[in-house]
Design a protein around this motif. Structure first.
Motif, PDB file in Angstrom:
ATOM      1  N   HIS A 102      40.431  37.174  34.074  1.00 17.08           N
ATOM      2  CA  HIS A 102      40.029  37.154  35.486  1.00 17.08           C
ATOM      3  C   HIS A 102      39.761  38.577  35.988  1.00 17.08           C
ATOM      4  CE1 HIS A 102      40.600  36.693  39.886  1.00 17.08           C
ATOM      5  NE2 HIS A 102      39.960  35.551  39.674  1.00 17.08           N
ATOM      6  N   ASN A 115      35.553  33.695  40.033  1.00 19.86           N
ATOM      7  CA  ASN A 115      35.775  32.596  40.976  1.00 19.86           C
ATOM      8  C   ASN A 115      36.729  31.527  40.446  1.00 19.86           C
ATOM      9  OD1 ASN A 115      34.022  33.682  42.941  1.00 19.86           O
ATOM     10  ND2 ASN A 115      32.276  32.927  41.798  1.00 19.86           N
ATOM     11  N   LEU A 174      37.101  26.433  37.220  1.00 20.19           N
ATOM     12  CA  LEU A 174      35.971  27.334  37.415  1.00 20.19           C
ATOM     13  C   LEU A 174      34.681  26.534  37.424  1.00 20.19           C
ATOM     14  CD1 LEU A 174      34.684  30.211  37.564  1.00 20.19           C
ATOM     15  CD2 LEU A 174      34.574  30.113  35.068  1.00 20.19           C
TER      16      LEU A 174
END
Length: 82
Positions: free
Chosen positions: A57, A65, A77
């Motif tokens: 991430h 996101n 996701l």
């Protein structure tokens, strides 16, 4: 490769496996994108899942996101593709 709308990642639970499975998941999605779900995030039994997803991430913009679904061990996701 390039044919899936949804990929559910719940294979090996070590950090290395999660990283590899995540890269594979992106390859499996259609060029227009799709959904990736990861299982066992924040599970005390599988710290490698959490470590890998948090590192990815922070370093891979494709996961910018990705969100943890509150009250579950799932990360979601919706990826819009290349």
């Amino acid at each position: 490769h390039g044919r899936m709308d949804l990929v559910f990642v719940d294979g090996g639970h070590s950090e290395d496996y999660v990283r590899k499975d995540t890269l594979t998941a992106f390859q499996l999605l259609k060029p227009s994108g799709g959904v990736i779900l990861w299982h066992d995030y924040r599970s005390p039994a599988w710290p490698g899942v959490t470590k890998a997803l948090e590192d990815l991430h922070a370093t891979d913009g494709r996961l910018a996101n990705a969100v943890h679904i509150e009250g579950t061990s799932l990360v979601f996701l919706r990826y819009s593709g290349n």
